[in-house]
Enzyme design. Structure first.
Site, short mmCIF file in Angstrom:
data_model
loop_
_atom_site.label_atom_id
_atom_site.label_comp_id
_atom_site.label_asym_id
_atom_site.label_seq_id
_atom_site.Cartn_x
_atom_site.Cartn_y
_atom_site.Cartn_z
N LYS A 9 8.64 5.06 -0.80
CA LYS A 9 8.40 6.62 -0.25
C LYS A 9 9.65 7.09 0.23
CE LYS A 9 3.46 5.52 0.83
NZ LYS A 9 2.35 5.28 1.83
N TYR A 49 -2.99 11.36 -4.50
CA TYR A 49 -3.69 11.01 -3.16
C TYR A 49 -5.08 11.81 -3.13
CZ TYR A 49 0.02 8.59 -0.84
OH TYR A 49 0.96 7.73 -0.63
N PHE A 57 -5.72 13.88 7.52
CA PHE A 57 -4.16 13.67 7.38
C PHE A 57 -3.50 14.05 6.10
CE2 PHE A 57 -6.51 10.07 6.41
CZ PHE A 57 -5.88 9.54 4.97
N ARG A 85 0.31 -5.92 -2.42
CA ARG A 85 -0.37 -5.32 -0.97
C ARG A 85 -0.13 -6.40 -0.06
NH1 ARG A 85 -2.76 -0.10 -0.82
NH2 ARG A 85 -4.31 -0.98 0.49
N THR A 91 -1.61 -0.97 6.12
CA THR A 91 -1.51 0.37 6.12
C THR A 91 -0.66 0.87 7.38
OG1 THR A 91 -3.32 0.87 4.59
CG2 THR A 91 -2.51 2.70 5.69
N ARG A 102 5.87 -3.68 5.68
CA ARG A 102 5.67 -2.55 6.70
C ARG A 102 5.74 -3.20 8.01
NH1 ARG A 102 0.48 -0.29 3.64
NH2 ARG A 102 1.18 1.16 2.40
N ASN A 112 5.11 4.82 6.08
CA ASN A 112 4.84 3.34 6.07
C ASN A 112 5.58 2.75 4.98
OD1 ASN A 112 3.04 4.23 4.10
ND2 ASN A 112 1.26 3.21 4.87
N HIS A 115 4.16 2.49 -0.98
CA HIS A 115 3.12 2.55 -1.75
C HIS A 115 2.81 1.52 -2.65
CE1 HIS A 115 -0.70 4.18 -3.59
NE2 HIS A 115 -0.05 3.75 -4.78
N GLU A 126 -2.45 5.28 -11.74
CA GLU A 126 -1.32 5.57 -11.08
C GLU A 126 -0.06 5.47 -11.98
OE1 GLU A 126 -1.34 3.40 -7.41
OE2 GLU A 126 -2.73 4.73 -6.54
P1 ABT Z 1 -0.83 4.16 0.37
O1 ABT Z 1 -0.24 3.02 -0.08
O2 ABT Z 1 0.13 5.36 0.71
O3 ABT Z 1 -1.73 4.71 -0.65
O4 ABT Z 1 -1.17 3.55 1.65
P2 ABT Z 1 -2.67 2.57 1.79
O5 ABT Z 1 -3.20 2.37 0.70
O6 ABT Z 1 -1.96 1.30 2.52
O7 ABT Z 1 -3.40 3.37 2.83
P3 ABT Z 1 -4.19 4.72 2.56
B1 ABT Z 1 -5.54 4.41 3.42
O8 ABT Z 1 -4.48 4.86 1.01
O9 ABT Z 1 -3.34 5.69 3.23
C1 ABT Z 1 -2.79 6.77 2.41
C2 ABT Z 1 -1.70 7.18 3.07
O10 ABT Z 1 -2.37 8.33 4.25
C3 ABT Z 1 -1.71 7.78 5.32
N1 ABT Z 1 -2.53 7.86 6.43
C4 ABT Z 1 -4.02 7.14 6.42
C5 ABT Z 1 -2.29 8.53 7.63
O11 ABT Z 1 -1.40 9.29 7.66
N2 ABT Z 1 -3.25 8.46 8.69
C6 ABT Z 1 -4.54 7.72 8.39
O12 ABT Z 1 -5.21 7.77 9.38
C7 ABT Z 1 -4.67 6.91 7.15
C8 ABT Z 1 -5.99 6.25 6.91
C9 ABT Z 1 -1.14 6.45 5.26
C10 ABT Z 1 -0.72 6.44 3.83
N3 ABT Z 1 0.54 6.91 3.41
N4 ABT Z 1 1.58 7.19 4.15
N5 ABT Z 1 2.49 7.60 4.08
MG MG Z 2 -3.64 3.95 -0.82
#
Ligand code: ABT
Ligand code: MG
Length: 148
Positions: A9, A49, A57, A85, A91, A102, A112, A115, A126
């Protein structure tokens, strides 16, 4: 062979973590079959997304992911989707174990570092969202016979 979509990212690119992250997946034994540095448009971000549309968010997520270049990759290998993963960690970096990407490099859920696709369906979706078939290279790697 299974394929997954991984992406460093904007925070990871800005912090100079591309090489470190590529290196972890290479050393694990996975095969890089496509990669590019690119900037994500807001259209692509919203599509990527889509599952988070409407969540509180979502807007900050799109703003963040379009804020600078990302390093998009396709990796291949046995069970690569789930293993990548695991190597990424949870996450929320505060829950991610040391030794994961992470866990080692992230502090907040909004930034974080990496992805990775979370299922076979999302990997297929994707990969085709980010790469043309000509950008993916099928090749034999000498080391493979020492891994499988
Ligand atoms: P991605 O790899 O970015 O998809 O992350 P991951 O699959 O581990 O987690 P998900 B649940 O898909 O989160 C997507 C992005 O949204 C952000 N996020 C998520 C927040 O900012 N606040 C929240 O409460 C949650 C649940 C984290 C992930 N990306 N970034 N940057
Ligand atoms: Mg995700």
């Amino acid at each position: 062979m299974e394929k997954t979509f991984l992406m460093v990212k904007p925070d990871g690119v800005q912090r100079g973590l591309v090489g470190e992250i590529v290196s972890r997946f290479e050393k694990k034994g996975f095969k890089l079959i496509g990669s590019k540095l690119m900037t994500i448009s807001s259209e692509l971000a919203s599509e990527h997304y889509a599952e988070h549309e409407g969540k509180p968010f979502f807007n900050s997520l799109v703003t963040f992911i379009t804020s600078g270049p990302v390093f998009a990759m396709v990796w291949e290998g046995e069970n690569v989707i789930a293993t990548a993963r695991q190597m990424m960690g949870k996450t929320n970096p505060q829950d991610a174990l040391p030794g994961t990407i992470r866990g080692d490099y992230g502090l907040t859920v909004g930034k974080n570092v990496i992805h990775g696709s979370d299922s076979t369906e999302s990997a297929e979706r994707e990969i085709s969202l980010f790469f043309n078939t000509e950008e993916l290279i099928e090749y034999k790697k000498d080391g493979d016979s020492w891994i499988y």
